[in-house]
Scaffold this motif. Structure first.
Motif, PDB file in Angstrom:
ATOM      1  N   CYS A   1      41.703  37.813  29.492  1.00 45.57           N
ATOM      2  CA  CYS A   1      41.374  37.858  30.926  1.00 45.57           C
ATOM      3  C   CYS A   1      41.547  39.259  31.503  1.00 45.57           C
ATOM      4  N   ARG A   2      42.506  40.017  30.989  1.00 44.50           N
ATOM      5  CA  ARG A   2      42.693  41.394  31.462  1.00 44.50           C
ATOM      6  C   ARG A   2      41.546  42.303  31.031  1.00 44.50           C
ATOM      7  N   GLU A   3      40.896  41.985  29.922  1.00 48.65           N
ATOM      8  CA  GLU A   3      39.810  42.819  29.407  1.00 48.65           C
ATOM      9  C   GLU A   3      38.447  42.471  30.015  1.00 48.65           C
ATOM     10  N   VAL A   4      38.344  41.346  30.686  1.00 55.08           N
ATOM     11  CA  VAL A   4      37.057  40.893  31.225  1.00 55.08           C
ATOM     12  C   VAL A   4      36.435  41.898  32.196  1.00 55.08           C
ATOM     13  N   PRO A   5      37.171  42.478  33.167  1.00 59.84           N
ATOM     14  CA  PRO A   5      36.524  43.452  34.065  1.00 59.84           C
ATOM     15  C   PRO A   5      35.927  44.648  33.327  1.00 59.84           C
ATOM     16  N   TYR A   6      36.601  45.109  32.288  1.00 58.03           N
ATOM     17  CA  TYR A   6      36.089  46.221  31.494  1.00 58.03           C
ATOM     18  C   TYR A   6      34.783  45.831  30.811  1.00 58.03           C
ATOM     19  N   VAL A   7      34.747  44.642  30.227  1.00 55.92           N
ATOM     20  CA  VAL A   7      33.549  44.185  29.523  1.00 55.92           C
ATOM     21  C   VAL A   7      32.382  44.013  30.499  1.00 55.92           C
ATOM     22  N   VAL A   8      32.654  43.443  31.669  1.00 58.47           N
ATOM     23  CA  VAL A   8      31.601  43.259  32.669  1.00 58.47           C
ATOM     24  C   VAL A   8      31.019  44.602  33.084  1.00 58.47           C
ATOM     25  N   LYS A   9      31.869  45.582  33.272  1.00 57.96           N
ATOM     26  CA  LYS A   9      31.405  46.905  33.686  1.00 57.96           C
ATOM     27  C   LYS A   9      30.650  47.612  32.553  1.00 57.96           C
ATOM     28  N   GLN A  10      31.174  47.576  31.340  1.00 55.18           N
ATOM     29  CA  GLN A  10      30.564  48.295  30.227  1.00 55.18           C
ATOM     30  C   GLN A  10      29.216  47.721  29.808  1.00 55.18           C
ATOM     31  N   TYR A  11      29.056  46.421  29.932  1.00 55.28           N
ATOM     32  CA  TYR A  11      27.801  45.780  29.547  1.00 55.28           C
ATOM     33  C   TYR A  11      26.888  45.513  30.743  1.00 55.28           C
ATOM     34  N   SER A  12      27.246  45.996  31.917  1.00 56.42           N
ATOM     35  CA  SER A  12      26.449  45.837  33.145  1.00 56.42           C
ATOM     36  C   SER A  12      26.085  44.375  33.400  1.00 56.42           C
ATOM     37  N   LEU A  13      27.096  43.541  33.410  1.00 58.91           N
ATOM     38  CA  LEU A  13      26.892  42.110  33.624  1.00 58.91           C
ATOM     39  C   LEU A  13      27.065  41.715  35.088  1.00 58.91           C
ATOM     40  N   GLN A  14      27.258  42.687  35.976  1.00 53.20           N
ATOM     41  CA  GLN A  14      27.522  42.395  37.382  1.00 53.20           C
ATOM     42  C   GLN A  14      26.381  41.603  38.025  1.00 53.20           C
ATOM     43  N   GLU A  15      25.137  41.880  37.616  1.00 54.53           N
ATOM     44  CA  GLU A  15      24.017  41.188  38.253  1.00 54.53           C
ATOM     45  C   GLU A  15      23.866  39.747  37.752  1.00 54.53           C
ATOM     46  N   LEU A  16      24.544  39.407  36.668  1.00 51.77           N
ATOM     47  CA  LEU A  16      24.430  38.065  36.110  1.00 51.77           C
ATOM     48  C   LEU A  16      25.627  37.178  36.403  1.00 51.77           C
ATOM     49  N   VAL A  17      26.813  37.764  36.423  1.00 50.76           N
ATOM     50  CA  VAL A  17      28.033  36.968  36.523  1.00 50.76           C
ATOM     51  C   VAL A  17      29.134  37.813  37.159  1.00 50.76           C
ATOM     52  N   THR A  18      30.026  37.150  37.874  1.00 49.63           N
ATOM     53  CA  THR A  18      31.191  37.849  38.413  1.00 49.63           C
ATOM     54  C   THR A  18      32.319  37.780  37.385  1.00 49.63           C
ATOM     55  N   VAL A  19      33.320  38.592  37.601  1.00 56.85           N
ATOM     56  CA  VAL A  19      34.476  38.589  36.708  1.00 56.85           C
ATOM     57  C   VAL A  19      35.128  37.215  36.712  1.00 56.85           C
ATOM     58  N   GLN A  20      35.239  36.617  37.880  1.00 53.85           N
ATOM     59  CA  GLN A  20      35.866  35.300  37.993  1.00 53.85           C
ATOM     60  C   GLN A  20      35.070  34.237  37.244  1.00 53.85           C
ATOM     61  N   GLN A  21      33.750  34.273  37.337  1.00 47.60           N
ATOM     62  CA  GLN A  21      32.924  33.301  36.625  1.00 47.60           C
ATOM     63  C   GLN A  21      33.053  33.462  35.114  1.00 47.60           C
ATOM     64  N   LEU A  22      33.092  34.708  34.651  1.00 46.94           N
ATOM     65  CA  LEU A  22      33.229  34.955  33.217  1.00 46.94           C
ATOM     66  C   LEU A  22      34.590  34.492  32.722  1.00 46.94           C
ATOM     67  N   ARG A  23      35.633  34.737  33.508  1.00 44.96           N
ATOM     68  CA  ARG A  23      36.955  34.235  33.138  1.00 44.96           C
ATOM     69  C   ARG A  23      36.966  32.711  33.069  1.00 44.96           C
ATOM     70  N   SER A  24      36.265  32.093  33.995  1.00 42.49           N
ATOM     71  CA  SER A  24      36.178  30.631  34.003  1.00 42.49           C
ATOM     72  C   SER A  24      35.458  30.125  32.753  1.00 42.49           C
ATOM     73  N   ASN A  25      34.363  30.772  32.372  1.00 41.50           N
ATOM     74  CA  ASN A  25      33.631  30.388  31.168  1.00 41.50           C
ATOM     75  C   ASN A  25      34.498  30.546  29.919  1.00 41.50           C
ATOM     76  N   ILE A  26      35.252  31.624  29.850  1.00 37.81           N
ATOM     77  CA  ILE A  26      36.139  31.841  28.711  1.00 37.81           C
ATOM     78  C   ILE A  26      37.254  30.797  28.706  1.00 37.81           C
ATOM     79  N   GLY A  27      37.765  30.462  29.880  1.00 33.86           N
ATOM     80  CA  GLY A  27      38.787  29.419  29.975  1.00 33.86           C
ATOM     81  C   GLY A  27      38.278  28.081  29.479  1.00 33.86           C
ATOM     82  N   GLU A  28      37.005  27.772  29.771  1.00 40.73           N
ATOM     83  CA  GLU A  28      36.406  26.535  29.264  1.00 40.73           C
ATOM     84  C   GLU A  28      36.375  26.527  27.747  1.00 40.73           C
ATOM     85  N   MET A  29      36.105  27.686  27.157  1.00 37.72           N
ATOM     86  CA  MET A  29      36.088  27.765  25.693  1.00 37.72           C
ATOM     87  C   MET A  29      37.472  27.527  25.109  1.00 37.72           C
ATOM     88  N   PHE A  30      38.488  28.052  25.775  1.00 38.86           N
ATOM     89  CA  PHE A  30      39.856  27.814  25.321  1.00 38.86           C
ATOM     90  C   PHE A  30      40.214  26.335  25.467  1.00 38.86           C
TER      91      PHE A  30
END
Length: 101
Positions: free
Chosen positions: A9-38
């Protein structure tokens, strides 16, 4: 296991920024998706299986952080995965193409 989840979860903002995912998903949504996988693997109780799952997840995170994955890999696996609200909108060209065939 919880420490690893927090590390991811701490690395998610870095990944969102580096892969330019801001237009597709927010950091919170990505964390939620990863939490679902866990949570999908919460029923696993065998320590050997848990170790293997954690090892695979660490490898996946490392590959994303070192840019061994391309943007579309992350989009298909984590952004538009199960439970996500993201849906690709077809272009007008594709809509007309599908309508004609």
């Amino acid at each position: 296991m919880l420490d690893f989840y927090r590390m991811v979860c701490r690395e998610v903002p870095y990944v969102v920024k580096q892969y330019s995912l801001q237009e597709l998903v927010t950091v919170q949504q990505l964390r939620s998706n990863i939490g679902e996988m866990f949570r999908k693997n919460a029923h696993v109780t065998d320590p050997k299986v848990i170790d293997i799952l954690v090892m695979k997840a660490r490898e996946e995170l490392q590959m994303a952080l070192l840019h061994h994955k391309q943007r579309h890999h992350l989009v298909t696996q984590y952004v538009s995965g199960a439970g996500s609200t993201y849906q690709a909108k077809p272009t007008t060209f594709l809509e007309s193409f599908y309508a004609s065939n």
